[in-house]
Write a protein that holds these residues in place. Structure first.
Motif, PDB file in Angstrom:
ATOM      1  N   VAL A 545      -5.750  -8.089  -9.939  1.00  7.26           N
ATOM      2  CA  VAL A 545      -4.443  -8.592 -10.376  1.00  7.26           C
ATOM      3  C   VAL A 545      -4.589  -9.971 -11.006  1.00  7.26           C
ATOM      4  N   GLN A 546      -5.341 -10.853 -10.377  1.00  2.00           N
ATOM      5  CA  GLN A 546      -5.547 -12.189 -10.931  1.00  2.00           C
ATOM      6  C   GLN A 546      -6.168 -12.127 -12.317  1.00  2.00           C
ATOM      7  N   GLN A 547      -7.165 -11.278 -12.499  1.00  2.00           N
ATOM      8  CA  GLN A 547      -7.834 -11.168 -13.791  1.00  2.00           C
ATOM      9  C   GLN A 547      -6.892 -10.627 -14.859  1.00  2.00           C
ATOM     10  N   ALA A 548      -6.076  -9.645 -14.489  1.00  2.00           N
ATOM     11  CA  ALA A 548      -5.140  -9.064 -15.450  1.00  2.00           C
ATOM     12  C   ALA A 548      -4.127 -10.107 -15.931  1.00  2.00           C
ATOM     13  N   VAL A 549      -3.605 -10.896 -15.016  1.00  2.00           N
ATOM     14  CA  VAL A 549      -2.646 -11.939 -15.396  1.00  2.00           C
ATOM     15  C   VAL A 549      -3.319 -13.003 -16.242  1.00  2.00           C
ATOM     16  N   ARG A 550      -4.548 -13.355 -15.882  1.00  2.00           N
ATOM     17  CA  ARG A 550      -5.297 -14.380 -16.608  1.00  2.00           C
ATOM     18  C   ARG A 550      -5.632 -13.949 -18.037  1.00  2.00           C
ATOM     19  N   ASN A 551      -5.894 -12.666 -18.237  1.00  2.00           N
ATOM     20  CA  ASN A 551      -6.325 -12.184 -19.556  1.00  2.00           C
ATOM     21  C   ASN A 551      -5.223 -12.231 -20.606  1.00  2.00           C
ATOM     22  N   ARG A 552      -3.965 -12.199 -20.168  1.00  2.00           N
ATOM     23  CA  ARG A 552      -2.831 -12.199 -21.099  1.00  2.00           C
ATOM     24  C   ARG A 552      -2.942 -11.053 -22.105  1.00  2.00           C
ATOM     25  N   ARG A 553      -3.254  -9.885 -21.586  1.00  2.00           N
ATOM     26  CA  ARG A 553      -3.311  -8.665 -22.377  1.00  2.00           C
ATOM     27  C   ARG A 553      -2.567  -7.554 -21.633  1.00  2.00           C
ATOM     28  N   PRO A 554      -2.063  -6.548 -22.361  1.00  2.00           N
ATOM     29  CA  PRO A 554      -1.481  -5.405 -21.646  1.00  2.00           C
ATOM     30  C   PRO A 554      -2.526  -4.766 -20.738  1.00  2.00           C
ATOM     31  N   CYS A 555      -2.106  -4.448 -19.514  1.00  2.00           N
ATOM     32  CA  CYS A 555      -3.054  -3.920 -18.537  1.00  2.00           C
ATOM     33  C   CYS A 555      -2.344  -2.994 -17.566  1.00  2.00           C
ATOM     34  N   VAL A 556      -3.020  -1.906 -17.207  1.00  2.00           N
ATOM     35  CA  VAL A 556      -2.553  -0.991 -16.171  1.00  2.00           C
ATOM     36  C   VAL A 556      -3.549  -1.024 -15.024  1.00  2.00           C
ATOM     37  N   ILE A 557      -3.052  -1.308 -13.819  1.00  2.00           N
ATOM     38  CA  ILE A 557      -3.891  -1.297 -12.615  1.00  2.00           C
ATOM     39  C   ILE A 557      -3.433  -0.136 -11.744  1.00  2.00           C
ATOM     40  N   ASP A 558      -4.302   0.845 -11.604  1.00  2.00           N
ATOM     41  CA  ASP A 558      -4.017   2.049 -10.819  1.00  2.00           C
ATOM     42  C   ASP A 558      -4.449   1.788  -9.378  1.00  2.00           C
ATOM     43  N   VAL A 559      -3.467   1.603  -8.482  1.00  2.00           N
ATOM     44  CA  VAL A 559      -3.740   1.230  -7.094  1.00  2.00           C
ATOM     45  C   VAL A 559      -3.446   2.430  -6.190  1.00  2.00           C
ATOM     46  N   HIS A 560      -4.454   2.906  -5.482  1.00  2.00           N
ATOM     47  CA  HIS A 560      -4.283   4.053  -4.596  1.00  2.00           C
ATOM     48  C   HIS A 560      -3.738   3.572  -3.247  1.00  2.00           C
ATOM     49  N   VAL A 561      -2.507   3.967  -2.952  1.00  2.00           N
ATOM     50  CA  VAL A 561      -1.772   3.460  -1.788  1.00  2.00           C
ATOM     51  C   VAL A 561      -1.572   4.596  -0.778  1.00  2.00           C
ATOM     52  N   ASP A 562      -1.676   4.248   0.482  1.00  2.00           N
ATOM     53  CA  ASP A 562      -1.541   5.217   1.555  1.00  2.00           C
ATOM     54  C   ASP A 562      -0.118   5.792   1.590  1.00  2.00           C
ATOM     55  N   ALA A 563      -0.007   7.096   1.354  1.00  2.00           N
ATOM     56  CA  ALA A 563       1.302   7.747   1.330  1.00  2.00           C
ATOM     57  C   ALA A 563       1.830   8.064   2.718  1.00  2.00           C
ATOM     58  N   GLU A 564       1.016   7.900   3.743  1.00  2.00           N
ATOM     59  CA  GLU A 564       1.433   8.289   5.096  1.00  2.00           C
ATOM     60  C   GLU A 564       2.025   7.134   5.888  1.00  2.00           C
ATOM     61  N   VAL A 565       2.075   5.948   5.282  1.00  2.00           N
ATOM     62  CA  VAL A 565       2.679   4.784   5.944  1.00  2.00           C
ATOM     63  C   VAL A 565       4.056   4.573   5.337  1.00  2.00           C
ATOM     64  N   ARG A 566       5.084   4.519   6.154  1.00  2.00           N
ATOM     65  CA  ARG A 566       6.453   4.432   5.670  1.00  2.00           C
ATOM     66  C   ARG A 566       7.093   3.113   6.076  1.00  2.00           C
ATOM     67  N   PRO A 567       8.034   2.608   5.277  1.00  2.00           N
ATOM     68  CA  PRO A 567       8.694   1.346   5.641  1.00  2.00           C
ATOM     69  C   PRO A 567       9.399   1.477   6.984  1.00  2.00           C
ATOM     70  N   PRO A 568       9.281   0.473   7.837  1.00  2.00           N
ATOM     71  CA  PRO A 568       9.961   0.550   9.142  1.00  2.00           C
ATOM     72  C   PRO A 568      11.468   0.399   8.983  1.00  2.00           C
ATOM     73  N   SER A 569      12.211   1.407   9.367  1.00  2.00           N
ATOM     74  CA  SER A 569      13.665   1.343   9.226  1.00  2.00           C
ATOM     75  C   SER A 569      14.256   0.412  10.281  1.00  2.00           C
ATOM     76  N   THR A 570      15.203  -0.410   9.841  1.00  2.00           N
ATOM     77  CA  THR A 570      15.880  -1.322  10.766  1.00  2.00           C
ATOM     78  C   THR A 570      17.396  -1.086  10.777  1.00  2.00           C
ATOM     79  N   GLY A 571      17.847  -0.232   9.871  1.00  2.00           N
ATOM     80  CA  GLY A 571      19.227   0.243   9.874  1.00  2.00           C
ATOM     81  C   GLY A 571      19.170   1.759   9.781  1.00  2.00           C
ATOM     82  N   THR A 572      20.123   2.349   9.088  1.00  2.00           N
ATOM     83  CA  THR A 572      20.067   3.800   8.902  1.00  2.00           C
ATOM     84  C   THR A 572      20.601   4.146   7.526  1.00  2.00           C
ATOM     85  N   TRP A 573      20.497   5.430   7.176  1.00  2.00           N
ATOM     86  CA  TRP A 573      20.994   5.940   5.892  1.00  2.00           C
ATOM     87  C   TRP A 573      21.218   7.425   6.061  1.00  2.00           C
ATOM     88  N   GLN A 574      22.307   7.922   5.512  1.00  2.00           N
ATOM     89  CA  GLN A 574      22.648   9.328   5.742  1.00  2.00           C
ATOM     90  C   GLN A 574      22.915  10.049   4.429  1.00  2.00           C
TER      91      GLN A 574
END
Length: 591
Positions: A545-574
Motif C-alpha cells: 500500500v505504501q509503495q502504491a501511494v508513493r508511486n502516484r500511478r494507477p494501481c490495483v492491489i488484490d488482497v486475499h481476505v478471510d471470508a470466515e471472519v465476520r464483523p462483531p454485531s453490537t446491535g441488530t438488523w432485521q
C-alpha cells in the motif's frame, strides 16, 4: 447562440471544471461546443455512464461544488439511474444532462424514443431518482432551465437534477444570453427560531446523559468546527453515521463511531442509555437504528429527541421528535454554542456520563484490539483495516464500495478529515466506491485517493482502471478479495441454515466445496497499463500500500481476505419476516 454553446458557456460561468460523459449520436452536437471551450471545461470520458454519475457524485462529496454529466439518448442515459439514485439517497448533487430525440420526431417512435405513455418520455424514467427534471423544447427555454437546474441542485437539501435536451436544441440557434449565475451551496442557511433554541437548552439543563448523533447534513453544511466546539463545551459524546465520519475528531474519546448492527459497542451503549439525543443532519434508517427495535440502539420515545435537519420531510419519519427543527446544521450548532454559553450550562453535570462512556470504550477496545495484530493467511479483516489506518496519510480520501468490507470500515475506520470517507449509504450501490475514487481524485488532485472495494463490486466495474490510465489519475484500488458476495452469503448462512447458492465464486460452476475462483485482478490492472500487486500474506500488505501511494500511478492491489471472519454485531438488523439476531457483543437495554 446554439443551444450547445449556451449550455457550455453557462457551465463555464458556473465554474464547472469537468463534464463526465460518453459520446452518442444523441449528444454529438454538444461535443463540438465543448471542443471549442476545452481550455475552460474538460470532458472526461469513462467507459460507462454509471461511472460518470458516480464520479460526479464523489466530486461533489469532496468539493461541495456540482459538476455535470453528459449522456446520449436511450441506453446511455438509462445507465445513469443507478448513480442518480445513489446521489439522491445521500443528498449529493450533480447536473445530469441527458439527450433525447429531436422535437420534430417526437411521438413518431424514432430510434431510442420512449413513447408508450408520453412523447420523449425519458424524464419519467428518472423522476424517482432526481430532485427535479427539466425538458426544454426550444433553445430560448434553455436559460431559465439552466439557472433553475443549478438553483434546485444546491438549495436546501442537495440532490441531482436532470436536464433532458432534445437533439436539435444542441444545433439550433436563438437570440439568447447566458443567464445569471445560480446560487452556490451554503449561500442560504435557515436558522432555528429562538423558541426552538430555548427548548433545546431547557432539555440539556434537565439532561444527565445527552448524546449527539450526526450525519451527512453536518458534513454538507461543513458544521464540523462548530459541532466540535459545542460537544467539547458540553462534554457530550458524539455518534456518527458513515457520511458524518470525519466531521469531529475521530481520535477523541467522546467520538463513539457508528451505531446499529455493525456499529461500535460504545455508540450502541450510549444510544441505549441516553436520556436526550441531539440528532443533527441525519435520519434513523434501519441500519442506524437496529431496524427500530427498542433497546438495541435507541429507546424512543422514553429518550427525548431533538431532530435538526434542513429537510422537513426527515423530521419525525421514524421517531416523533420532542423538538423538531428545520435548520442548517452549521447555523444550528453556532446558535447552540452561543445559547449554551449564555445559559452557563456546566459540563461538569455530565462527568459521570463521560466516565461511563469511557468505560464502554475500554471494554470494546479490550475485545477487538487483539485481532488487529493477528498474522494469518488469508488475512483477517481487522488487520487490513488496522494496517491501512497506520500507513495511509491523514489526508487520504477513502472511497468505499458496498459489501462486507464496508461493514468493517464503518465499525473501525477513523477518518482524520471531513469529506474524506465516501460511502454509498442510503442506496448501497455496488460500483460507487470503484468509480467514485476517480471523481474524488479530480476534486483533490494533490491528495491520495484510495478505493477499498469488494471483488464483486470491482468485477462489475473494472473499466475504471482504463480511465485512470487514460487521464493519468493516480488512484489506488484495494480489492477485498474473499471469493464471494460475502455480505449476502453471510445472510444465507445466518438466516437459512447455512445453505449457500449464488453467493460464492467457484470455478466451473462446481458449487459449495469446489475450487474458489476470481480473475487475477493484478494481471488485469497490468493489462490496462496500471500497476498490479497481489497480497496473500499479512506481512506484505503495508509495504504494498505504501509503495502504491508513493508511486502516484494507477494501481490495483488484490488482497486475499478471510471470508470466515465476520464483523462483531453490537446491535441488530432485521429482514422481515426473518427473525433478527441478538448482538454478539453487548445486550439490549430498554429504559
Amino acid at each position: 447562440m446554439k443551444g450547445s454553446e449556451l449550455i457550455a458557456d453557462y457551465l463555464v460561468e458556473q465554474k464547472v471544471p469537468y463534464m463526465f460523459g460518453i459520446c452518442g449520436h444523441g449528444n454529438v452536437g454538444m461535443l463540438d461546443a465543448l471542443h471549442a471551450r476545452r481550455d475552460k471545461i474538460q470532458l472526461i470520458s469513462p467507459r460507462h455512464e454509471q461511472c460518470a454519475g458516480h464520479m460526479a457524485d464523489a466530486y461533489f462529496r469532496v468539493k461541495h461544488r456540482p459538476v455535470a454529466t453528459l449522456t446520449s439518448t436511450g441506453p446511455g442515459s438509462a445507465n445513469m439511474v443507478m448513480s442518480l439514485a445513489t446521489a439522491l439517497s445521500d443528498s449529493s448533487a450533480f447536473l445530469a444532462i441527458t439527450s433525447n430525440v429531436p422535437t420534430s420526431q417526437m411521438n413518431r417512435a424514432p430510434f431510442q424514443e420512449l413513447y408508450a405513455h408520453n412523447q420523449a418520455d425519458f424524464p419519467n424514467v428518472l423522476r424517482p431518482v432526481v430532485k427535479r427534471s427539466f425538458q426544454p423544447s426550444r433553445v430560448d427555454m434553455l436559460p431559465l432551465a439552466l439557472r433553475q437546474s443549478f438553483d434546485t441542485m444546491v438549495t436546501g437539501r442537495p440532490g441531482p437534477v436532470n436536464l433532458d435536451i432534445p437533439y436539435n436544441l444542441y444545433q439550433e440557434e436563438a437570440d439568447v444570453e447566458v443567464p445569471p449565475k445560480a446560487h452556490t451551496l451554503g449561500l442560504h442557511r435557515p436558522a432555528a427560531s429562538n423558541a426552538d433554541i430555548a427548548a433545546v437548552v431547557a432539555l440539556l439543563k434537565d439532561a444527565h446523559k445527552p448524546v449527539f448523533f450526526i450525519g451527512h447534513g453536518a458534513t454538507l453544511s461543513e458544521a464540523g468546527p462548530a459541532l466540535t466546539a459545542l460537544s467539547q463545551r458540553l462534554g457530550v459524546p458524539i455518534i456518527t453515521s458513515p457520511n458524518g465520519m470525519g466531521c469531529v475528531p475521530a481520535d477523541d474519546e467522546m467520538t463513539l463511531g457508528f451505531i446499529g448492527r455493525n456499529g461500535a459497542y460504545p455508540a450502541n451503549q450510549a444510544g441505549r442509555h441516553a436520556d436526550v439525543i441531539l440528532t443533527v443532519g441525519t435520519r434513523f434508517d434501519d441500519r442506524s437504528s437496529s431496524s427500530w427495535h427498542a433497546g438495541y440502539s435507541w429507546n424512543f420515545p422514553k429518550t427525548k429527541l431533538v431532530h435538526v435537519d434542513i429537510d422537513p420531510q426527515e423530521l419525525g419519519r421514524n421517531y416523533p421528535p420532542t423538538v423538531g427543527i428545520v435548520a442548517d446544521c452549521k447555523v444550528f450548532c453556532e446558535q447552540m454554542l452561543s445559547a449554551v454559553n449564555e445559559a452557563q450550562i456546566d459540563s461538569g453535570r455530565f462527568a459521570s456520563w463521560r466516565e461511563q462512556v469511557i468505560a464502554w470504550q475500554k471494554e470494546w477496545e479490550d475485545f477487538i484490539r487483539p485481532n488487529f495484530s493477528t498474522i494469518s493467511t488469508p488475512i483477517r479483516p481487522e488487520y487490513v483495516v488496522g494496517q491501512l489506518q497506520k500507513v495511509l496519510p491523514d489526508d487520504v480520501i477513502l472511497s468505499l464500495d458496498s459489501g462486507v468490507h464496508h461493514n468493517w470500515f464503518m465499525q473501525f475506520w477513523k477518518p482524520q478529515r471531513a469529506q474524506s470517507m465516501l460511502n454509498s449509504w442510503g442506496y448501497s450501490s455496488m460500483g460507487f466506491g470503484v468509480c467514485g475514487v476517480l471523481g474524488a481524485q479530480l476534486a483533490a488532485p494533490d491528495r491520495p485517493c484510495v478505493a477499498v472495494v469488494g471483488d464483486g463490486g470491482f468485477t462489475m466495474t473494472p473499466y475504471v482502471v482504463c480511465t485512470a490510465v487514460e487521464y493519468n489519475l493516480p488512484c489506488v484500488w484495494i480489492v477485498w478479495n474473499n471469493f464471494a458476495w460475502s455480505a449476502i452469503r453471510d445472510i444465507q448462512y445466518g438466516m437459512f441454515g447455512g445453505r449457500e447458492l449464488g453467493t460464492a465464486f467457484y470455478k466451473g460452476a462446481q458449487g459449495p466445496g469446489g475450487e474458489r475462483y476470481n480473475p487475477d485482478f493484478a494481471a488485469w490492472a497490468r493489462a490496462a497499463g496500471a500497476d498490479g500487486v497481489t497480497v496473500t500474506r499479512s506481512e506484505d500488505l503495508a509495504a504494498a500500500v505504501q509503495q502504491a501511494v508513493r508511486n502516484r500511478r494507477p494501481c490495483v492491489i488484490d488482497v486475499h481476505v478471510d471470508a470466515e471472519v465476520r464483523p462483531p454485531s453490537t446491535g441488530t438488523w432485521q429482514l422481515p419476516p426473518t427473525p433478527f439476531k441478538e448482538p454478539l457483543f453487548g445486550k439490549p437495554y430498554i429504559a
